[in-house]
Design an enzyme around this catalytic site. Structure first.
Site, short mmCIF file in Angstrom:
data_model
loop_
_atom_site.label_atom_id
_atom_site.label_comp_id
_atom_site.label_asym_id
_atom_site.label_seq_id
_atom_site.Cartn_x
_atom_site.Cartn_y
_atom_site.Cartn_z
N SER A 233 0.79 -1.23 0.00
CA SER A 233 0.00 0.00 0.00
C SER A 233 0.82 1.28 0.00
O SER A 233 0.27 2.37 -0.19
CB SER A 233 -0.96 0.02 1.20
OG SER A 233 -0.26 0.01 2.42
N LYS A 278 -5.79 5.17 8.08
CA LYS A 278 -4.62 5.89 7.56
C LYS A 278 -4.88 7.40 7.51
O LYS A 278 -3.96 8.20 7.69
CB LYS A 278 -4.24 5.35 6.19
CG LYS A 278 -3.71 3.93 6.27
CD LYS A 278 -3.28 3.38 4.93
CE LYS A 278 -2.70 1.96 5.11
NZ LYS A 278 -2.21 1.39 3.86
#
Length: 344
Positions: A233, A278
């Protein structure tokens, strides 16, 4: 009476301790950190600017009764069924190996994208076949493990996983082949008997899932220190930091820029998990911009998961809940992310 209460207290304490060690078929995702990439990535002779590009992480672990209860009442945490995180046949060790491979592959794709954009040279050296999973009760079970790197079969070396598969399938079920591989830096050999697989048209095989293992060599050299972080990611942010060190301008323009998203060799940005967590990590780190994948949700995904959102949509909702001034920016490609940073 007092003794009875003490007995009750001890029993409760024992249950509490036991609950902390009993795993449930779920994972808990929590916000991680936003890591500045300059200390993690070093491009030989590269330019270090005032702006900060940051990768964002989540903390994820198997749920027990206590962590499950806490996550169920905390807005910042999320509970995921184990089958959404790893395959049913995949052990924890194999899951970790797959995440390490995905991170390594992501780093190579990030270098490729950045070097292409900066018009810098690189080459690939083929290293063999990387074993991702070994299926139970199959020929390789007990002989190979996830993380082994197969370098040859019957003394023959290959230039791709396709050549490897073609050779194995040219043999007959019941025949033994000699597998040469590297484990923990040591070269080894095993004679393994092939078996035919009904779900593969009766063709013989070892019972492993695999991927090509390549080493990228670039000029200038790039060193990445992200061994403790798994998964793909961070690909987008890796590519932006590498490019930023290859060129003179500060693409962050003095700002704190965080983000997430996979990257492929063509520069396409892909969907990731845990984006809401996040966003929280980026907000806590004082990021001014958050780059989020603008992935498209297919009709099949909507049918399977009603109410599913794109990463960008989910990131916008998370940012609103935080009441942050951080701007969430949707990106489809590396070029789109770069163009935004340079134009704002």
């Amino acid at each position: 009476m007092r003794r009875r209460w003490l007995t009750f207290a001890y029993l409760f304490l024992l249950l509490l301790v036991g609950a902390a060690f009993i795993d449930l078929p779920y994972y808990v995702m929590k916000p991680g950190d936003a890591h500045p990439l300059k200390p993690m990535i070093e491009v030989e002779g590269g330019d270090k600017d005032d702006g900060t590009l940051m990768m964002t992480t989540i903390r994820m672990g198997e749920a027990n009764y206590i962590s499950y209860l806490i996550a169920s009442i905390r807005d910042e945490e999320e509970i995921r069924p184990v089958e959404e995180v790893r395959s049913p046949h995949e052990s924890n060790e194999e899951y970790n190996v797959r995440q390490e491979y995905l991170m390594d592959n992501s780093q190579q794709d990030a270098i490729t994208v950045a070097f292409d954009a900066a018009d810098k040279p690189y080459t690939f050296h083929y290293q063999g076949i990387y074993v991702l999973n070994v299926f139970p009760n199959m020929p390789a079970d007990g002989e190979l493990v996830a993380g082994d790197r197969i370098t040859a079969i019957d003394g023959k070396r290959f230039e791709s996983s396709k050549q490897f598969i073609d050779y194995v399938q040219s043999r007959k079920a019941g025949e033994k082949i000699t597998v040469s591989f590297v484990r923990e830096g040591k070269e080894r050999e095993k004679a393994i008997q092939l078996k035919s697989f009904a779900n593969n048209a009766g063709k013989p095989g070892l019972g492993i899932s695999l991927a090509d293992h390549k080493e990228l060599v670039s000029r200038p050299e790039v060193k990445l220190k992200a061994d403790a972080i798994g998964g793909p990611s961070a690909g987008l942010m890796f590519s932006l930091e590498i490019y930023n060190q290859l060129v003179e301008e500060d693409i962050a323009k003095g700002r704190k820029v965080a983000g997430t998203g996979t990257i492929d060799a063509e520069g396409n940005v892909g969907r990731i998990g845990g984006i809401a967590q996040k966003v929280v990590a980026a907000h806590k780190a004082g990021a001014e911009v958050f780059l989020a994948p603008a992935d498209e949700i297919s009709p099949e995904m909507r049918k399977k998961l009603p109410g599913i959102q794109s990463n960008y949509e989910e990131a916008v909702e998370a940012a609103k809940a935080l009441r942050t001034e951080m701007k969430v920016v949707p990106v489809h490609t590396f070029k789109e992310a770069l163009d935004y940073l340079l134009s704002e």
